[in-house]
Scaffold this motif. Structure first.
Motif, PDB file in Angstrom:
ATOM      1  N   GLU A  57     -29.555  -3.159  26.550  1.00  0.00           N
ATOM      2  CA  GLU A  57     -28.435  -2.838  25.659  1.00  0.00           C
ATOM      3  C   GLU A  57     -27.925  -4.094  24.965  1.00  0.00           C
ATOM      4  OE1 GLU A  57     -26.930  -0.191  24.670  1.00  0.00           O
ATOM      5  OE2 GLU A  57     -27.868   1.383  25.889  1.00  0.00           O
ATOM      6  N   GLU A  58     -27.788  -5.179  25.712  1.00  0.00           N
ATOM      7  CA  GLU A  58     -27.333  -6.436  25.116  1.00  0.00           C
ATOM      8  C   GLU A  58     -28.323  -6.951  24.069  1.00  0.00           C
ATOM      9  OE1 GLU A  58     -26.668  -9.067  28.329  1.00  0.00           O
ATOM     10  OE2 GLU A  58     -24.868  -8.016  29.078  1.00  0.00           O
ATOM     11  N   LYS A  59     -29.629  -6.887  24.389  1.00  0.00           N
ATOM     12  CA  LYS A  59     -30.636  -7.344  23.424  1.00  0.00           C
ATOM     13  C   LYS A  59     -30.605  -6.475  22.169  1.00  0.00           C
ATOM     14  CE  LYS A  59     -33.908  -9.480  26.631  1.00  0.00           C
ATOM     15  NZ  LYS A  59     -35.307  -9.469  27.145  1.00  0.00           N
ATOM     16  N   SER A  97     -30.413   0.017  36.587  1.00  0.00           N
ATOM     17  CA  SER A  97     -29.130  -0.181  35.906  1.00  0.00           C
ATOM     18  C   SER A  97     -29.036  -1.573  35.301  1.00  0.00           C
ATOM     19  CB  SER A  97     -27.984   0.048  36.893  1.00  0.00           C
ATOM     20  OG  SER A  97     -28.005   1.359  37.403  1.00  0.00           O
ATOM     21  N   GLU A  98     -29.489  -2.584  36.037  1.00  0.00           N
ATOM     22  CA  GLU A  98     -29.477  -3.951  35.508  1.00  0.00           C
ATOM     23  C   GLU A  98     -30.375  -4.074  34.276  1.00  0.00           C
ATOM     24  OE1 GLU A  98     -30.583  -6.467  38.701  1.00  0.00           O
ATOM     25  OE2 GLU A  98     -28.698  -6.181  39.835  1.00  0.00           O
ATOM     26  N   VAL A 110     -30.055  -7.821  18.327  1.00  0.00           N
ATOM     27  CA  VAL A 110     -31.008  -7.572  17.245  1.00  0.00           C
ATOM     28  C   VAL A 110     -30.320  -6.886  16.070  1.00  0.00           C
ATOM     29  CG1 VAL A 110     -33.075  -6.275  16.611  1.00  0.00           C
ATOM     30  CG2 VAL A 110     -33.008  -7.527  18.769  1.00  0.00           C
ATOM     31  N   GLU A 111     -29.479  -5.911  16.339  1.00  0.00           N
ATOM     32  CA  GLU A 111     -28.766  -5.221  15.262  1.00  0.00           C
ATOM     33  C   GLU A 111     -27.848  -6.174  14.512  1.00  0.00           C
ATOM     34  OE1 GLU A 111     -26.791  -2.045  17.162  1.00  0.00           O
ATOM     35  OE2 GLU A 111     -28.544  -0.717  17.252  1.00  0.00           O
ATOM     36  N   LEU A 112     -27.181  -7.082  15.259  1.00  0.00           N
ATOM     37  CA  LEU A 112     -26.316  -8.062  14.605  1.00  0.00           C
ATOM     38  C   LEU A 112     -27.113  -9.004  13.726  1.00  0.00           C
ATOM     39  CD1 LEU A 112     -23.501  -9.247  14.302  1.00  0.00           C
ATOM     40  CD2 LEU A 112     -23.915 -10.633  16.352  1.00  0.00           C
ATOM     41  N   ALA A 113     -28.294  -9.411  14.203  1.00  0.00           N
ATOM     42  CA  ALA A 113     -29.134 -10.295  13.391  1.00  0.00           C
ATOM     43  C   ALA A 113     -29.598  -9.596  12.118  1.00  0.00           C
ATOM     44  CB  ALA A 113     -30.342 -10.757  14.219  1.00  0.00           C
ATOM     45  N   ILE A 114     -29.903  -8.290  12.233  1.00  0.00           N
ATOM     46  CA  ILE A 114     -30.332  -7.538  11.046  1.00  0.00           C
ATOM     47  C   ILE A 114     -29.201  -7.464  10.024  1.00  0.00           C
ATOM     48  CG2 ILE A 114     -31.001  -5.243  10.254  1.00  0.00           C
ATOM     49  CD1 ILE A 114     -32.530  -4.910  12.876  1.00  0.00           C
TER      50      ILE A 114
END
Length: 390
Positions: free
Chosen positions: A264-266, A257-258, A270-274
């Motif tokens: 999920e955070e990474k 779970s951790e 990555v999507e935000l950077a794209i």
């Protein structure tokens, strides 16, 4: 009650599956052990004429009589039952429900474990029952469809020791209750204060028999306790192993779970950077995105307020007053006359086209005094004076 056929049949007819009923009938039958052959013949006759449930009770009675005879080393009923016991058990087994099959099997296993009947007789009993099972096409009854069946090869390996322990407990616990009831009844009978004490030799023999009965019951209880302790130990061991495996699985689940949360955070980063790298120039009319990657809605247009503007306060100009002085006069001679004229008149508001106007009404007569009658005929002047206010 004296021994005769009717007495025996009455005892057998009143029999039921309760331990008290079986123990009482067994004691009465064993008391008349010299009629063992006749009693067994009547027992077989009643067995043939009874239902499946009644037949099970009769088998329980034979089990009690046979075991007590073996304990007391009285072979009368063992010898009487041996020629017919295989046929009797097959008759009780045939056509009976599966539940009764299991109970009969447990009684027969007890006979085998305690060597109640000789080996050829025991083998004959088991063979007759196995033949009935094969003819019916049904497996040997054990514990139904549960994993604790008689076929241990199909069970998981960790259950094999438990199955053996459970079957042993079942074998030992089936005859335990009748044995204890018989021992308790014999003890109460021999220690009852109201019972007449027989002669010393007879009393010693009875006490010796009671001692053997108590020893047999003690041995049966000890064997049952040992079997149950072994079964419980196996169950506790399996339970402890599964608890340890459960704890390990819980730790693995927490770790997974951790890691899932971390990935999920990474992924979001990555999507935000794209999206930032693409920028607004990569598409005409593309939606803008905030820091969290979600599309932002365009700002709402400014709308003109629907409230009308405030009305300016309108103060009407003072009305112009026209002099009603006689013709020829240039004006009022002095300011006192003007004040007198203002006090003797008042104005009335008149609405015209939404605006307020005032009309002056003077208290003076409609026809003003023209002063000197310059150029007016005397007759006309008299007429005007006559039409004046009365």
């Amino acid at each position: 009650m004296a021994y005769n056929d009717d007495a025996v049949l009455a005892r057998l007819s009143a029999l039921n599956e309760s331990h008290d009923s079986i123990a009482t009938a067994a004691q009465w039958i064993m008391f008349h052990k010299r009629h063992a052959d006749r009693t067994v013949a009547l027992w077989m006759q009643r067995l043939k004429d009874s239902s499946a449930t009644r037949r099970l009770s009769l088998i329980y009675l034979a089990n009690e009589v046979a075991q007590q005879s073996r304990i007391r080393r009285k072979e009368d009923f063992i010898i009487a039952f041996s020629p017919i016991i295989a046929e009797a058990t097959a008759l009780a087994y045939k056509g009976a429900p599966t539940e009764i099959h299991g109970k009969l099997r447990r009684v027969i296993d007890v006979w085998k474990d305690r060597n109640i009947f000789e080996a050829p007789i025991q083998n004959a009993i088991e063979s007759r029952l196995d033949e009935l099972d094969k003819a019916k096409g049904a497996p040997r009854p054990g514990f139904g469809n549960s994993p604790f069946t008689s076929n241990t090869a199909a069970a998981p390996p960790e259950f094999v020791p438990l199955i053996s322990g459970l079957r042993k407990v079942q074998k030992l616990s089936a005859p335990l209750k009748p044995t204890l009831d018989s021992a308790n009844q014999e003890y109460e009978k021999q220690t009852d204060a109201s019972t007449v004490v027989p002669s010393a030799p007879v009393f010693a023999a009875r006490l010796n028999g009671l001692l053997k009965t108590l020893s047999n019951a003690e041995s049966s209880v000890s064997e049952s306790i040992a079997a149950r302790e072994s079964l419980i130990a196996g169950l506790e061991k399996m339970l402890q192993e599964h608890k340890m495996e459960l704890e390990a699985d819980s730790k693995v689940l927490s770790q997974l779970s951790e890691r899932k949360t971390e990935i999920e955070e990474k992924k979001q980063q990555v999507e935000l950077a794209i999206m930032r790298a693409l920028g607004p120039a990569d598409g005409n009319g593309t939606e803008t995105h905030g820091e969290d990657g979600a599309a932002q809605e365009p700002g709402r247009p400014e709308m003109e307020a629907l409230t009308p503007p405030a009305m300016e306060e309108f103060t009407p100009p003072p009305p112009e007053t026209e002099s009603l002085s006689p013709v020829g006069d240039a004006g009022v001679e002095n300011e006192a006359d003007q004040a007198l004229i203002g006090a003797s008149s008042h104005s009335v508001p008149i609405s015209s086209n939404g605006s307020n106007k005032r009309r002056r009404i003077d208290d003076e007569p409609e026809i003003p005094d023209m002063g000197a009658d310059d150029g007016i005929d005397e007759d006309v002047a008299e007429m005007l004076k006559g039409e004046g206010p009365q």
